[in-house]
Motif scaffolding. Sequence first.
Motif, PDB file in Angstrom:
ATOM      1  N   CYS A 119       0.815  -1.216   0.000  1.00 50.51           N
ATOM      2  CA  CYS A 119       0.000   0.000   0.000  1.00 50.51           C
ATOM      3  C   CYS A 119       0.849   1.268   0.000  1.00 50.51           C
ATOM      4  N   GLU A 120       2.164   1.143   0.198  1.00 45.63           N
ATOM      5  CA  GLU A 120       3.070   2.283   0.073  1.00 45.63           C
ATOM      6  C   GLU A 120       3.510   2.499  -1.366  1.00 45.63           C
ATOM      7  N   LEU A 121       3.513   1.428  -2.159  1.00 43.27           N
ATOM      8  CA  LEU A 121       4.059   1.501  -3.515  1.00 43.27           C
ATOM      9  C   LEU A 121       3.007   1.979  -4.512  1.00 43.27           C
ATOM     10  N   GLN A 122       3.494   2.625  -5.542  1.00 40.94           N
ATOM     11  CA  GLN A 122       2.642   3.064  -6.637  1.00 40.94           C
ATOM     12  C   GLN A 122       2.617   1.997  -7.731  1.00 40.94           C
ATOM     13  N   ALA A 123       1.718   2.192  -8.702  1.00 37.94           N
ATOM     14  CA  ALA A 123       1.629   1.229  -9.804  1.00 37.94           C
ATOM     15  C   ALA A 123       2.914   1.198 -10.615  1.00 37.94           C
ATOM     16  N   SER A 124       3.605   2.328 -10.704  1.00 37.66           N
ATOM     17  CA  SER A 124       4.869   2.372 -11.455  1.00 37.66           C
ATOM     18  C   SER A 124       5.988   1.603 -10.762  1.00 37.66           C
ATOM     19  N   GLU A 125       5.806   1.257  -9.483  1.00 42.17           N
ATOM     20  CA  GLU A 125       6.801   0.500  -8.732  1.00 42.17           C
ATOM     21  C   GLU A 125       6.403  -0.975  -8.591  1.00 42.17           C
ATOM     22  N   ALA A 126       5.651  -1.467  -9.584  1.00 40.00           N
ATOM     23  CA  ALA A 126       5.191  -2.859  -9.532  1.00 40.00           C
ATOM     24  C   ALA A 126       6.343  -3.846  -9.564  1.00 40.00           C
ATOM     25  N   SER A 127       7.469  -3.468 -10.142  1.00 37.32           N
ATOM     26  CA  SER A 127       8.613  -4.372 -10.191  1.00 37.32           C
ATOM     27  C   SER A 127       9.121  -4.706  -8.791  1.00 37.32           C
ATOM     28  N   LEU A 128       9.135  -3.728  -7.887  1.00 37.46           N
ATOM     29  CA  LEU A 128       9.562  -3.995  -6.519  1.00 37.46           C
ATOM     30  C   LEU A 128       8.575  -4.930  -5.825  1.00 37.46           C
ATOM     31  N   LEU A 129       7.289  -4.771  -6.108  1.00 41.04           N
ATOM     32  CA  LEU A 129       6.294  -5.651  -5.506  1.00 41.04           C
ATOM     33  C   LEU A 129       6.485  -7.090  -5.980  1.00 41.04           C
ATOM     34  N   ALA A 130       6.803  -7.262  -7.266  1.00 37.73           N
ATOM     35  CA  ALA A 130       7.043  -8.611  -7.789  1.00 37.73           C
ATOM     36  C   ALA A 130       8.273  -9.233  -7.135  1.00 37.73           C
ATOM     37  N   HIS A 131       9.345  -8.469  -6.990  1.00 42.65           N
ATOM     38  CA  HIS A 131      10.558  -9.004  -6.361  1.00 42.65           C
ATOM     39  C   HIS A 131      10.359  -9.244  -4.868  1.00 42.65           C
ATOM     40  N   SER A 132       9.483  -8.478  -4.243  1.00 40.36           N
ATOM     41  CA  SER A 132       9.252  -8.644  -2.809  1.00 40.36           C
ATOM     42  C   SER A 132       8.564  -9.965  -2.501  1.00 40.36           C
ATOM     43  N   MET A 133       7.853 -10.541  -3.461  1.00 37.42           N
ATOM     44  CA  MET A 133       7.281 -11.862  -3.249  1.00 37.42           C
ATOM     45  C   MET A 133       8.367 -12.872  -2.926  1.00 37.42           C
ATOM     46  N   VAL A 134       9.544 -12.679  -3.492  1.00 37.29           N
ATOM     47  CA  VAL A 134      10.686 -13.562  -3.230  1.00 37.29           C
ATOM     48  C   VAL A 134      11.474 -13.081  -2.022  1.00 37.29           C
ATOM     49  N   LEU A 135      11.756 -11.777  -1.973  1.00 37.19           N
ATOM     50  CA  LEU A 135      12.622 -11.248  -0.920  1.00 37.19           C
ATOM     51  C   LEU A 135      12.026 -11.443   0.475  1.00 37.19           C
ATOM     52  N   LEU A 136      10.691 -11.313   0.598  1.00 39.13           N
ATOM     53  CA  LEU A 136      10.057 -11.405   1.906  1.00 39.13           C
ATOM     54  C   LEU A 136       9.737 -12.841   2.334  1.00 39.13           C
ATOM     55  N   SER A 137       9.633 -13.744   1.377  1.00 36.42           N
ATOM     56  CA  SER A 137       9.186 -15.097   1.719  1.00 36.42           C
ATOM     57  C   SER A 137      10.281 -16.145   1.648  1.00 36.42           C
ATOM     58  N   LEU A 138      11.414 -15.858   1.007  1.00 34.72           N
ATOM     59  CA  LEU A 138      12.432 -16.876   0.793  1.00 34.72           C
ATOM     60  C   LEU A 138      12.959 -17.446   2.100  1.00 34.72           C
ATOM     61  N   ASN A 139      13.221 -16.580   3.075  1.00 32.32           N
ATOM     62  CA  ASN A 139      13.806 -17.034   4.343  1.00 32.32           C
ATOM     63  C   ASN A 139      12.865 -16.782   5.530  1.00 32.32           C
ATOM     64  N   TYR A 140      11.573 -16.796   5.271  1.00 33.68           N
ATOM     65  CA  TYR A 140      10.666 -16.412   6.353  1.00 33.68           C
ATOM     66  C   TYR A 140      10.652 -17.424   7.491  1.00 33.68           C
ATOM     67  N   SER A 141      10.863 -18.694   7.183  1.00 33.67           N
ATOM     68  CA  SER A 141      10.886 -19.695   8.246  1.00 33.67           C
ATOM     69  C   SER A 141      12.185 -19.710   9.036  1.00 33.67           C
ATOM     70  N   TRP A 142      13.156 -18.920   8.602  1.00 35.57           N
ATOM     71  CA  TRP A 142      14.443 -18.838   9.290  1.00 35.57           C
ATOM     72  C   TRP A 142      14.392 -17.719  10.313  1.00 35.57           C
ATOM     73  N   PRO A 143      15.203 -17.744  11.336  1.00 31.05           N
ATOM     74  CA  PRO A 143      15.211 -16.657  12.310  1.00 31.05           C
ATOM     75  C   PRO A 143      15.692 -15.363  11.697  1.00 31.05           C
ATOM     76  N   SER A 144      15.040 -14.275  12.075  1.00 29.05           N
ATOM     77  CA  SER A 144      15.383 -12.958  11.528  1.00 29.05           C
ATOM     78  C   SER A 144      16.691 -12.477  12.108  1.00 29.05           C
ATOM     79  N   GLU A 145      17.478 -11.879  11.262  1.00 29.56           N
ATOM     80  CA  GLU A 145      18.760 -11.365  11.717  1.00 29.56           C
ATOM     81  C   GLU A 145      18.686  -9.839  11.855  1.00 29.56           C
TER      82      GLU A 145
END
Length: 366
Positions: free
Chosen positions: A340-366
Motif C-alpha cells: 500500500c506504500e508503492l505506486q503502480a509504477s513501482e510494480a517491479s519492486l512488488l514482484a521481487h518482494s514476493m521472493v525477498l520477503l518469503s524466501l527465508n521467512y521460516s528462518w530466524p530474523s537477523e
Amino acid sequence: MALSRAAARGALWRLGPAALGPHRGRMELLPALGALRCQVCRSQERPLSSRATSRAFVAAVAAVARRVNARYERYLERSFPRFYVLYSTFTSVLCPTGIQALFLEMKEIGRIRFRMSQQRLKVQQLPYRDMERLRQFRRDALKAIPIGIIAIPPFANFLVIVLMYFFPRQLLIRYFWTPQQQLEFLDVYDSIRRDSYPDVVQSLALAAQSLPEPQPRELLQQLCSQVQGGARPRLAQLLAVRSLFSGSPLVLNRLQVDHVRALSQVLFLTPHLPAVLLRHRLLSHILEIRHLDRALLRLGLGQLSEEELRAACYLRGLNSTHLGQGECRAWLEQWLQLSCELQASEASLLAHSMVLLSLNYSWPSE
C-alpha cells in the motif's frame, strides 16, 4: 377427504333444522363442528405417522450405508493403497459435494457479474472477497479448458477418466481435490515456484551492477547479499530502494528475458511465451495483487478466516500450509504495509518482494 365430508353430513343431519337457521342453531352447531374436527385430524394422523416412519427408516438405512462405506474405505486404504488412490480420485470427481460447490460458486460469480453490470462497477471497486472469487474462478476456468477439449470427440470420456487419475493436480480443479490432495498439491506447486527464487535474487543482484548511482546500487547489492545469506530484509530496506524499480533497468519492461521468466514462475505463469507477452502478463498479475491488497486493507485482516488468511499468503509468495496462523498474519501485515506504500509504477519492486520477503521467512530474523 371422503371420510371428512361424510362425517360432516352426518353431523349436520343429527343437528336437524336447528343447524339451518341463520342465528338460532349457531350455538348448537359448535360442539358438532368440534367433534367433526377431531375426526378429521384422526383420519389424517395415520398417513402422517406412516410418512414419519418411512423417513426414519430411510435415515437409518442411510446412516448404516455411511458406516459400511467408511469401513470399506478404511479397509481399502490399509489393504490396497494403490487401488484406494484410484477409488478416491473417482469418488472425488463424481462427488456431489464437489459438484454442488462448483455450482454454488458459478451462481455467486453470476451474481457478482450482474451487480457489476447494474452498478457499472469495475473489478477494482469490488469488495475483497468478490475480487478474490473472480480471480480464482478465472484461473479454474482456464485450467478446465484442456480437459474440455479432450472430452469433445466421441468415446473420449474413458480417456478423460484415465487422465484425471494419472494427472489430478494438472487436470482437476480445487473443488474435486480431497483435503489431503490440497495440502500435497500446494506443496508441489510451491516447490516448483521456490526453484525460481534463487534465480530471481541472482538476476536482481546482476541487474544492480548496471545501476549508475553508487549509493542506491550498494543498498540493493547489500539487500541481495543479505537474502542470499539466509536473512530476511526489513521493510525499511525495501522502501529505501523503491526509486530504483520505477525508472531504471529494474522496471518490468526493461528486465532481461531470463529475469522475467523467473518472476513469471513465482506467480505460476508459464515462462514459455514471447517476451512481450511475458512482461504484459506479469505486470497485469502484479497490479491485480496490488488491487487485492487495497481491498483487503479496507476489509481488515481481522475479518479473514484462517483459510482465507493462508490463501492470501500463498498467493503472494509464502507457503503457508505449514505455518501457524500468527506467523501468516504477521507476514501478511508486513506485505500490506509495503504494497500500500508503492505506486503502480513501482510494480517491479512488488514482484521481487514476493521472493525477498518469503524466501527465508521460516528462518530466524537477523
